[in-house]
Write a protein that holds these residues in place. Structure first.
Motif, PDB file in Angstrom:
ATOM      1  N   TYR A 116      11.241 -16.182 -61.023  1.00  0.00           N
ATOM      2  CA  TYR A 116      11.971 -16.936 -62.038  1.00  0.00           C
ATOM      3  C   TYR A 116      11.029 -17.564 -63.061  1.00  0.00           C
ATOM      4  O   TYR A 116       9.961 -18.067 -62.707  1.00  0.00           O
ATOM      5  N   LYS A 117      11.467 -17.569 -64.327  1.00  0.00           N
ATOM      6  CA  LYS A 117      10.697 -18.236 -65.379  1.00  0.00           C
ATOM      7  C   LYS A 117      10.971 -19.743 -65.399  1.00  0.00           C
ATOM      8  O   LYS A 117      10.059 -20.542 -65.614  1.00  0.00           O
ATOM      9  N   LEU A 118      12.247 -20.099 -65.205  1.00  0.00           N
ATOM     10  CA  LEU A 118      12.689 -21.488 -65.297  1.00  0.00           C
ATOM     11  C   LEU A 118      13.185 -21.965 -63.937  1.00  0.00           C
ATOM     12  O   LEU A 118      14.050 -21.340 -63.334  1.00  0.00           O
ATOM     13  N   ILE A 119      12.634 -23.079 -63.486  1.00  0.00           N
ATOM     14  CA  ILE A 119      13.051 -23.688 -62.223  1.00  0.00           C
ATOM     15  C   ILE A 119      13.607 -25.067 -62.539  1.00  0.00           C
ATOM     16  O   ILE A 119      12.897 -25.933 -63.064  1.00  0.00           O
ATOM     17  N   ILE A 120      14.886 -25.257 -62.229  1.00  0.00           N
ATOM     18  CA  ILE A 120      15.584 -26.496 -62.546  1.00  0.00           C
ATOM     19  C   ILE A 120      15.821 -27.260 -61.254  1.00  0.00           C
ATOM     20  O   ILE A 120      16.407 -26.732 -60.310  1.00  0.00           O
ATOM     21  N   PHE A 121      15.359 -28.490 -61.226  1.00  0.00           N
ATOM     22  CA  PHE A 121      15.489 -29.318 -60.033  1.00  0.00           C
ATOM     23  C   PHE A 121      16.550 -30.394 -60.215  1.00  0.00           C
ATOM     24  O   PHE A 121      16.622 -31.042 -61.263  1.00  0.00           O
ATOM     25  N   ASP A 122      17.345 -30.611 -59.191  1.00  0.00           N
ATOM     26  CA  ASP A 122      18.028 -31.879 -59.025  1.00  0.00           C
ATOM     27  C   ASP A 122      16.947 -32.920 -58.707  1.00  0.00           C
ATOM     28  O   ASP A 122      15.830 -32.559 -58.341  1.00  0.00           O
ATOM     29  N   TRP A 123      17.283 -34.208 -58.832  1.00  0.00           N
ATOM     30  CA  TRP A 123      16.273 -35.232 -58.561  1.00  0.00           C
ATOM     31  C   TRP A 123      16.487 -35.930 -57.214  1.00  0.00           C
ATOM     32  O   TRP A 123      15.732 -35.727 -56.275  1.00  0.00           O
ATOM     33  N   ASP A 124      17.542 -36.749 -57.115  1.00  0.00           N
ATOM     34  CA  ASP A 124      17.766 -37.529 -55.897  1.00  0.00           C
ATOM     35  C   ASP A 124      18.116 -36.625 -54.720  1.00  0.00           C
ATOM     36  O   ASP A 124      19.069 -35.845 -54.778  1.00  0.00           O
ATOM     37  N   GLY A 125      17.340 -36.728 -53.656  1.00  0.00           N
ATOM     38  CA  GLY A 125      17.583 -35.919 -52.474  1.00  0.00           C
ATOM     39  C   GLY A 125      16.935 -34.557 -52.511  1.00  0.00           C
ATOM     40  O   GLY A 125      16.960 -33.832 -51.504  1.00  0.00           O
TER      41      GLY A 125
ATOM     42  N   HIS B 295       1.287 -21.780 -61.990  1.00  0.00           N
ATOM     43  CA  HIS B 295       1.824 -20.417 -62.056  1.00  0.00           C
ATOM     44  C   HIS B 295       2.679 -20.210 -63.307  1.00  0.00           C
ATOM     45  O   HIS B 295       3.464 -19.261 -63.382  1.00  0.00           O
ATOM     46  N   ASN B 296       2.531 -21.116 -64.270  1.00  0.00           N
ATOM     47  CA  ASN B 296       3.174 -20.997 -65.589  1.00  0.00           C
ATOM     48  C   ASN B 296       4.700 -20.993 -65.525  1.00  0.00           C
ATOM     49  O   ASN B 296       5.361 -20.359 -66.359  1.00  0.00           O
ATOM     50  N   LYS B 297       5.243 -21.712 -64.548  1.00  0.00           N
ATOM     51  CA  LYS B 297       6.689 -21.869 -64.491  1.00  0.00           C
ATOM     52  C   LYS B 297       7.130 -22.960 -65.468  1.00  0.00           C
ATOM     53  O   LYS B 297       6.434 -23.961 -65.669  1.00  0.00           O
ATOM     54  N   VAL B 298       8.284 -22.759 -66.075  1.00  0.00           N
ATOM     55  CA  VAL B 298       8.911 -23.797 -66.886  1.00  0.00           C
ATOM     56  C   VAL B 298       9.790 -24.624 -65.950  1.00  0.00           C
ATOM     57  O   VAL B 298      10.616 -24.067 -65.218  1.00  0.00           O
ATOM     58  N   LEU B 299       9.609 -25.934 -65.964  1.00  0.00           N
ATOM     59  CA  LEU B 299      10.344 -26.814 -65.059  1.00  0.00           C
ATOM     60  C   LEU B 299      11.275 -27.727 -65.842  1.00  0.00           C
ATOM     61  O   LEU B 299      10.945 -28.181 -66.941  1.00  0.00           O
TER      62      LEU B 299
ATOM     63  N   ILE C 194      15.873 -19.359 -72.460  1.00  0.00           N
ATOM     64  CA  ILE C 194      15.682 -18.580 -71.236  1.00  0.00           C
ATOM     65  C   ILE C 194      17.036 -18.076 -70.755  1.00  0.00           C
ATOM     66  O   ILE C 194      18.019 -18.828 -70.725  1.00  0.00           O
ATOM     67  N   HIS C 195      17.088 -16.808 -70.388  1.00  0.00           N
ATOM     68  CA  HIS C 195      18.338 -16.193 -69.931  1.00  0.00           C
ATOM     69  C   HIS C 195      18.684 -16.700 -68.539  1.00  0.00           C
ATOM     70  O   HIS C 195      17.807 -16.994 -67.731  1.00  0.00           O
ATOM     71  N   ALA C 196      19.982 -16.767 -68.267  1.00  0.00           N
ATOM     72  CA  ALA C 196      20.450 -17.252 -66.965  1.00  0.00           C
ATOM     73  C   ALA C 196      19.849 -16.467 -65.807  1.00  0.00           C
ATOM     74  O   ALA C 196      19.583 -17.037 -64.735  1.00  0.00           O
ATOM     75  N   ASP C 197      19.611 -15.176 -66.008  1.00  0.00           N
ATOM     76  CA  ASP C 197      19.044 -14.352 -64.931  1.00  0.00           C
ATOM     77  C   ASP C 197      17.617 -14.746 -64.576  1.00  0.00           C
ATOM     78  O   ASP C 197      17.125 -14.386 -63.499  1.00  0.00           O
ATOM     79  N   ASP C 198      16.956 -15.463 -65.474  1.00  0.00           N
ATOM     80  CA  ASP C 198      15.556 -15.848 -65.253  1.00  0.00           C
ATOM     81  C   ASP C 198      15.409 -17.292 -64.798  1.00  0.00           C
ATOM     82  O   ASP C 198      14.305 -17.846 -64.820  1.00  0.00           O
ATOM     83  N   ALA C 199      16.527 -17.914 -64.398  1.00  0.00           N
ATOM     84  CA  ALA C 199      16.503 -19.316 -64.001  1.00  0.00           C
ATOM     85  C   ALA C 199      17.070 -19.497 -62.604  1.00  0.00           C
ATOM     86  O   ALA C 199      17.886 -18.696 -62.133  1.00  0.00           O
TER      87      ALA C 199
END
Length: 216
Positions: A4-13, A102-106, A157-162
């Motif tokens: 994946y290019k984009l990694i999206i995190f929740d925060w709490d928990g 590793h050049n991930k977008v966060l 960034i396309h949805a497939d890359d996240a």
């Protein structure tokens, strides 16, 4: 696991161990406005959604005036009065560093308000890891896909890359609604069985296991 290019995190928990403080702050806030405090289970169940939606979910028979008072009381409890410690999970900072090398977008998609996210970013000195973020007060609350769709558009960034990573069914349902892959973590609010209903690409029990999935 996809690269994946984009990694999206929740925060709490997910990145921060803050569940006990949220739960106890909600319970104290309810008592302060003379309404029945939610059980631990009920309070945990709203973590991740907006505070407005949480008030309606937890106190459905209360008036809008009481909801507003309870919101203000919760914020005062969480920020100033509650001494329950909150901190990043042990492996969180290391994981973020590794992903950046590793050049991930966060990014972050959270039920916190903007001032709350900025405050914990300042306290933990982690803001620089993230290219963007969305908070509940800026978008429709999880599980609506609005947060993720805006992040995808902004970051081009396309949805497939996240991929969306979270500890609640709200996180995984949001990802499903946005057409984004998800990974569930079981050390937060919801169990493996609860998370599995939303067909995530994986469910892990630790941040170390998450790192092994994402960096290959």
């Amino acid at each position: 696991m996809k690269n994946y290019k984009l990694i999206i995190f929740d925060w709490d928990g997910t990145l921060m161990d803050s569940i006990d403080r949220i739960v106890s702050s909600l319970q104290a806030a309810a008592l302060s406005v003379n309404i029945e405090p939610p059980s631990d289970k009920a309070a945990k169940s709203i973590i991740g959604i907006s505070l407005d939606d949480a008030m309606i979910e937890l106190f459905p028979t209360a008036s809008p005036v009481i909801w507003q008072k309870a919101k203000l009381a919760y914020k005062e409890q969480y920020i100033s009065l509650n001494e329950t410690p909150t901190q990043l999970f042990e492996h969180s900072r290391h994981l973020l560093k590794v992903l950046k090398t590793h050049n991930k977008v966060l990014a972050v998609a959270t039920g916190k308000a903007r001032d709350g996210l900025e405050r914990v970013w300042q306290d933990t000195k982690t803001k620089h890891f993230f290219s963007s973020s969305r908070c509940a007060v800026e978008c429709q609350s999880k599980p609506h896909p609005n947060m993720l769709l805006e992040l995808l558009e902004e970051l081009n960034i396309h949805a497939d890359d996240a991929v969306m990573i979270g500890d609640t069914v709200h996180d995984l349902a949001m990802a499903k609604n946005a057409g984004v892959d998800s990974i569930g973590v079981t050390y937060g609010v919801h169990s493996h069985d609860e998370l599995s209903q939303f067909k995530p690409k994986a469910i892990v029990d630790s941040l170390i296991a998450l790192e092994n999935l994402l960096v290959n």
